[in-house]
Each structure stands twice: as structure tokens, then as C-alpha cells.
Design an enzyme around this catalytic site. Structure first.
Site, PDB file in Angstrom:
ATOM      1  N   PHE A   8       0.830  -1.205   0.000  1.00 30.52           N
ATOM      2  CA  PHE A   8       0.000   0.000   0.000  1.00 30.52           C
ATOM      3  C   PHE A   8       0.868   1.259   0.000  1.00 30.52           C
ATOM      4  CE2 PHE A   8      -2.788  -3.049   2.174  1.00 30.52           C
ATOM      5  CZ  PHE A   8      -4.041  -2.786   1.618  1.00 30.52           C
ATOM      6  N   ASP A   9       0.473   2.219  -0.814  1.00 32.54           N
ATOM      7  CA  ASP A   9       0.895   3.596  -0.588  1.00 32.54           C
ATOM      8  C   ASP A   9       0.180   4.054   0.685  1.00 32.54           C
ATOM      9  OD1 ASP A   9       1.923   6.281  -1.257  1.00 32.54           O
ATOM     10  OD2 ASP A   9      -0.197   6.718  -1.619  1.00 32.54           O
ATOM     11  N   LEU A  10       0.639   5.144   1.288  1.00 30.32           N
ATOM     12  CA  LEU A  10       0.016   5.616   2.529  1.00 30.32           C
ATOM     13  C   LEU A  10      -0.865   6.844   2.296  1.00 30.32           C
ATOM     14  CD1 LEU A  10      -0.255   5.199   5.588  1.00 30.32           C
ATOM     15  CD2 LEU A  10       1.743   6.698   5.880  1.00 30.32           C
TER      16      LEU A  10
END
Length: 214
Positions: A8-10
Site C-alpha cells: 500500500f501507498d500511505l
């Protein structure tokens, strides 16, 4: 081979830092370049490393601009950051079903840890690869490949989930399945133009894509 890993990107993907990022960019550019950008124009900088953004304007002052931005960002962090709908439940379900999870982000480690702790997502991510840990940030595949190596995951088992073109391009460059989120501040049509394998309107849709329960 089925999916067992989700990267995941944040910012803009799991947690809503849009108001914080926009406020910090506005604060910084108004200080260094008064009147140069309208709010809408500042969105173009979201998703890339701060140093790269500011170095394009003045490399000799980029470090100073990063420090100015980060001071504002940290001071206002907890007041402006929230999680997107369905994120906690989805990540928790993936974790409980044995999926290997990691964060791959263009942010620096201290603000990443602040965001994960604030939203209580930190308990689910044994691997966090920030911009501090790599030579080449997204869209280069290095962050994703580093995360997969630490998790012991193969490309064909992995999803990359993100809200910016840098996330989708990094996933494509790493040869993994890509998932864009339609709540991106840049607009879902913009993100769709980079041809992610999937585009979701709610994080819960990720469970079906990942094959939870199958």
C-alpha cells in the site's frame, strides 16, 4: 498463483492527508514563491518526494524548503489526518487472513510512523519502506522490490495499491498487479489514464480482488 501480498501507498490511499499536504504546500510556496500557484495547481506535486518537488524550483534551497514544509506538516498532523472509509476494516481482514502487508511510501519515516500510529494501522504492517530506505523512489520499482524481498513474496503474488500515477507506474515497473483508488485527489479519470489493472471505489473491494475467503 494466487495473491498473498498487498503493498500500500500511505498518503491519499489509506489515510486522508490531502488537507494537510495541501496546507503544507500552500504554506511553503507562499513563503518562498508568493502568488506563484493556485490551490488546484499544487495538486500536481502530490505523490512525489518532497526534495524532487522543491529541487525543480531551486535546487540550492530545496533542503530549506523541505524543512519548512515538514515543520508545518508535523505541527498540524494530528489535527488534519483521518483514515479513508473502510480502510481499517479491510487491512485488518487481510491481516487476519494471513496476507503479507507492507507500506511503500514517498514520505519520510517519522511522519509515516505518526500517520500509522494515529490511525492504529501500525499493528498490521511489519514492513514499511519509506523514501529514506531507497536510492530510487517511485515510480522506480526499488521500493516495491525491497518490500517483496523482505516479505518473501513473488511478483505474481503481489498487489500494489495507490492513489497516484507514481504508485501505478511503480507497480507496472515492478511487474505486479496494480490497484488504483478512485478517491485520489487527482481525480479517478486521471488515475485511470495510467491503466491500473483495477480501480476501486471503496477499499473493501480489495478483498475480492485479493481473493479473501477463496
Amino acid at each position: 498463483m494466487s495473491i498473498n501480498t498487498v503493498l500500500f501507498d500511505l498518503d491519499g490511499t489509506l489515510i486522508n492527508t490531502n488537507d494537510l499536504i495541501m496546507a503544507s504546500f500552500k504554506h511553503t510556496f507562499e513563503h518562498f514563491y508568493p502568488g506563484r500557484y493556485e490551490d488546484e495547481e499544487l495538486k500536481q506535486f502530490i505523490g512525489e518526494p518532497l526534495y524532487h518537488t522543491f529541487a525543480k524550483h531551486d535546487e540550492s534551497r530545496a533542503e530549506e524548503m523541505v524543512a519548512f514544509y515538514r515543520e508545518h506538516n508535523i505541527a498540524n498532523h494530528d489535527n488534519l489526518v483521518t483514515e479513508f472509509d473502510g480502510v481499517f476494516e479491510t487491512v485488518k481482514t487481510l491481516s487476519e487472513n494471513g496476507y503479507k502487508l507492507a507500506i511503500v511510501t514517498s514520505k519520510m519515516r517519522n511522519t509515516v510512523e505518526m500517520g500509522l500510529a494515529l490511525t492504529k494501522l501500525d499493528q498490521f504492517f511489519p514492513v514499511v519502506i519509506t523514501v529514506d530506505e531507497v536510492e530510487n523512489p517511485k515510480p522506480h520499482p526499488e521500493q516495491l522490490e525491497t518490500a517483496m524481498k523482505k516479505l518473501g513474496s513473488a511478483r505474481e503474488e503481489t498487489l500494489m495499491v495507490g492513489d497516484s500515477q507514481y504508485d501505478i507506474l511503480a507497480g507496472q515497473n515492478a511487474d505486479v498487479t496494480t490497484v488504483g483508488v478512485s478517491w485520489t485527489i487527482k481525480g479517478s479519470e486521471f488515475l485511470a489514464s495510467y491503466k491500473p489493472d483495477y480501480l476501486v471505489d471503496h477499499m473493501g473491494e480489495l478483498l475480492e480482488i485479493a481473493g479473501v475467503g477463496k
